[in-house]
Design an enzyme around this catalytic site. Structure first.
Site, mmCIF file in Angstrom:
data_model
loop_
_atom_site.group_PDB
_atom_site.id
_atom_site.type_symbol
_atom_site.label_atom_id
_atom_site.label_comp_id
_atom_site.label_asym_id
_atom_site.label_seq_id
_atom_site.Cartn_x
_atom_site.Cartn_y
_atom_site.Cartn_z
ATOM 1 C CB SER A 66 -0.846 0.091 1.275
ATOM 2 O OG SER A 66 -0.111 -0.255 2.470
ATOM 3 C CG HIS A 89 -3.840 -1.763 -1.909
ATOM 4 N ND1 HIS A 89 -4.577 -0.220 -1.712
ATOM 5 C CD2 HIS A 89 -3.344 -2.097 -0.758
ATOM 6 C CE1 HIS A 89 -4.087 -0.304 -0.223
ATOM 7 N NE2 HIS A 89 -3.725 -1.288 0.262
ATOM 8 C CD GLU A 106 -6.852 1.709 -3.839
ATOM 9 O OE1 GLU A 106 -6.977 2.869 -4.036
ATOM 10 O OE2 GLU A 106 -5.632 1.211 -3.320
ATOM 11 C CG ASN A 144 -4.222 3.969 1.837
ATOM 12 O OD1 ASN A 144 -5.056 3.862 2.462
ATOM 13 N ND2 ASN A 144 -3.069 2.874 1.766
#
Lengths: 412, 679
Positions: B428, B449, B461, B499
């Site tokens: 990540s 992800h 993702e 994120n």
């Protein structure tokens, strides 16, 4: 006839009953060994012609244990599977079964071995209770059911440990330890000699490195990895052994828990095949099975099995005891091995030098998961021949119920 | 009659073939087979309902003259009975009332047929499909994992308005009806039978013959109408309302409206209750919440069907790293049916990972998501591997090891894989491009992800670098879909998408807290806004150490606009959030037990600003705008979808960009969705 090659092998750690491997049932143990063997060798499971595993206790919830293990290890359903039972020699018998097929040109690759979870051998209701429970189930009306329940007595609820039953020979009425005491008396082998042999087993095992043959097992409930045999006592001493009480014959007995094999959980998996299949799979044979013998003998003196089996084996192959660079005689009991050695000498069959016999210890230190041991002896013997660059090993086991089995392994 | 052999024909078959085929089974029994030829699923749009109405005309006539003695409904689709109404048609209808009327009237006519009718259900039977089945005399279902029955309308901001709210309480009683409609889930066959939704379960191959047997027998279960519920209705309603309000904070009108309609259903005549359903759904359909929830549903559909033409079939997988994420990913993959090798450096970390896996399987079994046999088979698909060993026959390797570039590089370099194996990394924080550049074949590395916890978060993702080949990306997209997750495609950049947007919001919350605002007030404000938990609680949930790591990466990448707040910069190692029992809040047994006094007492208290939510969300929205401009993702829908699925961003608001448009929070008044665009 094809030569029978042992191509690769792996085993789980061996753990005393009720300890680190007790959460794994026989199918889990078998799956651990088989999955590891497949992973280590990279063999495509579809190429296996059959899976043959030894198992004595044959768990009721896994009928034909070999089939359950095979399917649960991702081996295709088209590969048949067979479970064999020749008591303590079941692991060796599985190898013999595959070998017979290979010699006849039937198939070219077999996955063999043995599995035993002695921790999970069930407790049983007496047959009297089973009959009465069936009657309750068959009763039609509630009144009839209540009547049928009334036939049950307190003694119907007293469970019998399956393990105890399994370790007793029903024909002669003696359990395994009692047959060992018979040999102790008849061959005049005393407590001290047995304890000394037991100490030898622990010392040899403690000095050995089994990491090559062992694959870790996992207790997923507790998040633990089991990577080592836990029966070996590196600090074992004659003094400690002397403190133990005899368990099969009060007062005058000589066989104790310390000089007997341990009751243990474990599994072993091996690939057996032809030279041609080995070449195709890119596997170098560890050795070859060049002779096998199985004999019957007196159940009361079942520990003598190896004597007769070795006798037959030598007669059939023309080899002598001295031709064995290494010998593995299963240590069902210290007294049993000592009696076998004495008798082999007495019959003029030969003497096995101490530095060739059970060089890495035996079941007294490592444990005896009954269905698996035969296969473990083969694996350990072959690893030893490879490491020491030696040629021939003799493997033999006594079998509860009065049998003996023996095999020649050669590196050719 | 060879109905089982029929599969849906390929697309391109004439759509004007009737969606219902009628067959005479002899003895006055008619089999009505549902089979929308141009689609994979049967859905109820106005055309289909009108076709049904046309058949009903004929059946009513035949019932009168005695030539019709029974009717069986079933579906030719391999795993769908009827999947519900046509959501798109409903969303775009200029006259939704007419569509509601059409469904209600048609099903009422079906219920009024003087001959017995049987719904023989195999596959998904949801929403309108279940309403049709409820209008039948008897429902039987196949004993098959594909069979799932329920009412998902409330999740979409609507309620069953084709007679579901009216007929269900009369069939199963009020409390079960409330549970089913508010629960908004699809139930497997056995559970549906226990709830009373179906009368019997039979093997799929026997559905039709059993329906015929029941019709021949001619005796049907006596239905009680459950009128004894009436005195308890107000209590049940009040209890249900309290539960709903606690869960949704009043942001979702649909469940509350549904409670009203369902609890009143038995008190009123059927026609009055149907009228109440209609007025309720028209009211709900006009709400923003409903529009946004329908959009989310359609975006889920879009993600499920994202094209991946160059995808290769993945048969065997491996997961590297048995930590929290690795074991979660491996367990999910195994549970979904793929063999997976779980590897770690040694037996001990592997054992801990296997324990996590075992707990997940036990939970799934306890919650009835898997039978014991399914769980056993799933556990067996997961093979532990300590140390080294060839992965040459593995098609996809998912790397979820320690988040350190050196470790990942060494790991990938040392792996023995096949020439076609695709690598997916769950990193990540690290740059996938940098990692790819170290590989001999960078075209095979894609980011995959997952979100924590893997078994609950459906978003993945899929991160593509400039090196990644279309085969690699498509393979990861297709595999993500195959294991039941929603892929969004993101270009490799710091923080990817979720994120990168989440951190500015969280850091702003920390700064607000450092500025003196009470932490519980901050969290309460954002919860009232519609977030599942406040930002500071969320930081505790993610883990303050993890958040600090991600924060460092992002602040390092975007120093012009992101700075680490002091609290996270010099993080006390004991302060790790819920997992260590202490973060912004104190935790006992995993539950909040109060605020962390050490943090609370430090600064001089400030009143929260009125526009707190706006202040915290603006940085998120600005970052989203940049992601669009930098083409990190293809469109604003992807951003809204990802934030809803990945962080639980208030779904009824439609996501951060819909919110920005609605509240005018776009940078410099920017609108992310052009006005004309509807659903």
């Amino acid at each position: 006839m094809n030569r029978v090659a042992i191509l690769a092998g792996v085993r789980t750690p061996f753990a005393k009953m009720g300890t680190s491997l007790r959460e794994l049932d026989a199918a889990d143990l078998g799956r651990t060994a088989v999955a590891a063997l497949l992973a280590r060798t990279g063999v495509d499971p579809a190429r296996i012609d059959e899976v043959i595993l030894g198992c004595v206790a044959q768990p009721p919830d896994a009928p034909n244990l070999a089939r359950v293990v095979a399917l649960r290890s991702g081996i295709p359903e088209s590969v048949p599977a067979l479970t064999v039972q020749r008591n303590c020699a079941s692991g060796l018998e599985a190898i013999f079964e595959a070998a017979r097929r290979l010699r006849m040109g039937e198939g070219s690759l077999y996955l063999v071995g043995g599995v035993e979870s002695m921790s999970q051998v069930p407790f049983l209701f007496p047959q009297s209770a089973a009959r009465k429970f069936s009657a309750v189930a068959a009763a039609k009306s509630p009144l009839q059911k209540i009547w049928a329940l009334g036939a049950l007595r307190l003694k119907d609820f007293r469970p019998v440990p399956g393990l105890k039953l399994g370790l007793t020979d029903p024909v002669c009425g003696l359990n395994m330890g009692e047959t060992a005491e018979v040999l102790a008396r008849e061959f005049s082998i005393g407590r001290e000699a047995q304890d000394a042999f037991a100490l030898r087993s622990h010392r040899r095992a403690a000095a050995s490195d089994f990491r090559n043959e062992i694959t870790p097992a996992y207790d997923t409930r507790h998040g633990l990895a089991i990577e080592e045999d836990n029966g070996i006592r590196s600090g074992q001493s004659l003094a400690a052994l002397a403190k133990l009480k005899p368990i099969f014959e009060e007062e005058t007995g000589t066989v104790t828990a310390g000089n007997s094999s341990q009751i243990t959980d474990g599994a072993v998996a091996l690939f057996l095949g032809t030279d041609a299949v080995a070449a195709r799979l890119g596997l170098t044979p560890m050795g070859y099975l060049t002779g096998s013998a199985v004999v019957g003998c007196d159940p009361v003196r079942m520990g003598m099995g190896p004597v007769f089996a070795i006798q037959r084996l030598l007669a059939e192959t023309g080899l002598r005891l001295e031709d064995a660079d290494r010998v593995e005689i299963n240590e069902a009991f210290a007294v049993q091995v000592l009696a076998v050695l004495q008798q082999l000498k007495a019959l003029g069959i030969g003497e096995i030098p101490d530095d060739r016999l059970n060089v890495h210890g035996g079941a007294i230190a490592l444990g005896h998961p009954v269905g698996a041991t035969g296969a473990r002896l083969v694996l350990t013997a072959l690893e030893e021949l490879q490491n020491q660059n030696l040629n021939r090993a003799l493997v033999s086991l006594c079998v509860g119920g009065g049998q003996g089995a023996a095999a020649w392994l050669e590196r050719l | 009659m060879n109905t089982l052999a029929k599969n849906s024909p390929p697309p391109g078959v004439k759509p004007d073939l009737p969606p219902i085929q009628v067959e005479e089974l002899g003895d006055g029994i008619v089999l009505a087979q549902w089979d929308r030829r141009d689609r994979h699923a049967n859905i109820l749009d106005s055309h289909t309902l009108q076709t049904l109405a046309g058949h009903l005309e004929e059946w009513e006539q035949r019932a009168r003259d005695g030539s019709l003695r029974g009717l069986i409904f079933w579906s030719a689709k391999p795993s769908v009975f009827i999947a519900g109404a046509d959501i798109r048609e409903l969303a775009q209808a200029s006259n939704p009332g007419a569509l509601v009327d059409l469904g209600q009237k048609t099903f009422s006519r079906l219920a009024a047929l003087p001959v017995p009718t049987i719904a023989a259900i195999h596959g998904v039977c949801a929403g309108g499909g279940l309403e049709l089945a409820l209008a039948c005399t008897v429902r039987i279902a196949s004993r098959d994992p594909a069979t799932r029955i329920g009412f998902p309308e409330v999740q979409l901001g609507l309620l069953p308005a084709w007679g579901g709210c009216t007929r269900l309480p009369r069939l199963v009683g009020l409390s079960k009806a409330l549970a089913i409609i508010l629960g908004s889930r699809l139930y497997p066959g056995a559970k549906a039978k226990r709830l009373g939704l179906v009368d019997a379960l039979v093997p799929r191959e026997r559905l039709i013959t059993q329906a015929q047997t029941l019709l021949a027998r001619g005796s049907f279960p006596h239905r009680s109408s459950h009128l004894w519920d009436l005195p308890f209705a107000p209590i049940l309603a009040a209890w249900a309302r309290r539960k709903v309000e606690k869960l949704t904070g009043g942001n979702y009108p649909a469940p509350l409206v549904a409670i009203g309609v369902v609890t009143a259903a038995q008190r009123h005549s059927i026609s009055d209750s149907l009228a109440a359903e209609k007025s309720a759904i028209l009211k709900l359909a006009a709400t923003d919440a409903c529009h946004n929830l329908l959009r989310v549903f359609l975006l889920q559909d879009r993600a499920k069907h994202l094209p991946a033409p160059k995808a290769r079939t993945v048969r065997k997988t491996a997961v590297i790293g048995a930590g929290v994420m690795g074991s979660g990913i491996a367990q999910w993959i195994a549970a979904r049916g793929w063999p997976v090798v779980l590897r770690d450096v040694g037996a001990e970390p592997l054992a801990r990972g296997l324990q996590r896996v075992e707990r997940l399987f036990s939970q799934a079994q306890k919650r009835g998501l898997m039978t014991a046999t399914e769980a056993r088979a799933a556990r067996d698909r997961l093979v532990p591997s300590a140390g080294a060993g060839s992965l040459a026959r593995v098609d996809l390797v998912v790397e979820a090891a320690v988040e350190r570039m050196g470790v990942k590089k060494a790991l990938l370099a040392a792996l023995e894989i096949g020439p076609e194996t695709i690598f997916a990394t769950n990193t990540s924080a690290l740059s996938i491009t940098t990692l790819a550049a170290t590989l001999p074949d960078p075209s095979r590395l894609v980011g995959m992800h997952f979100f924590n916890p893997v078994h609950r978060m459906k978003l993945v993702e899929v991160v593509r670098t400039e090196f990644a080949s279309p085969e690699a990306v498509d393979t990861v997209v297709a595999f993500t879909q195959a294991i039941g997750k929603f892929p969004v495609i993101v270009r490799d950049s710091p923080g990817f998408l979720v994120n990168r947007l989440l951190l500015p919001y969280l850091l702003e919350a920390v700064r607000t807290f450092e500025g003196g605002v009470d932490m519980m007030e901050i969290d309460r404000t954002l919860r009232e806004f519609g977030m599942p938990m406040g930002p500071l609680r969320l930081l505790d949930e993610i883990g303050l150490d993890v958040a600090a790591e991600v924060g460092k990466t992002l602040c390092g990448a975007f120093p012009d606009r992101l700075q680490m707040p002091t609290l996270l910069e010099n993080l006390d190692p004991s302060l790790r959030g819920r997992k260590s029992g202490l973060g912004f809040y104190r935790y006992k047994n995993g539950h909040v037990a109060g605020v962390n006094p050490k943090l609370s007492n430090r600064r001089s208290p400030q009143v929260a600003p009125d526009d707190l939510a706006a202040r915290l969300l603006r940085p998120l929205i600005e970052e989203a705008a940049r992601c669009l401009d930098e083409k990190v993702v293809a469109d604003p829908e992807t951003i809204d979808f990802a934030m809803i699925m990945g962080t639980g961003f208030a779904p009824f608001r439609g996501g951060p960009l819909r919110t920005a448009d609605a509240e005018g929070w776009g940078p410099s008044g920017r609108k992310f969705y052009p006005e004309e665009k509807s659903l």
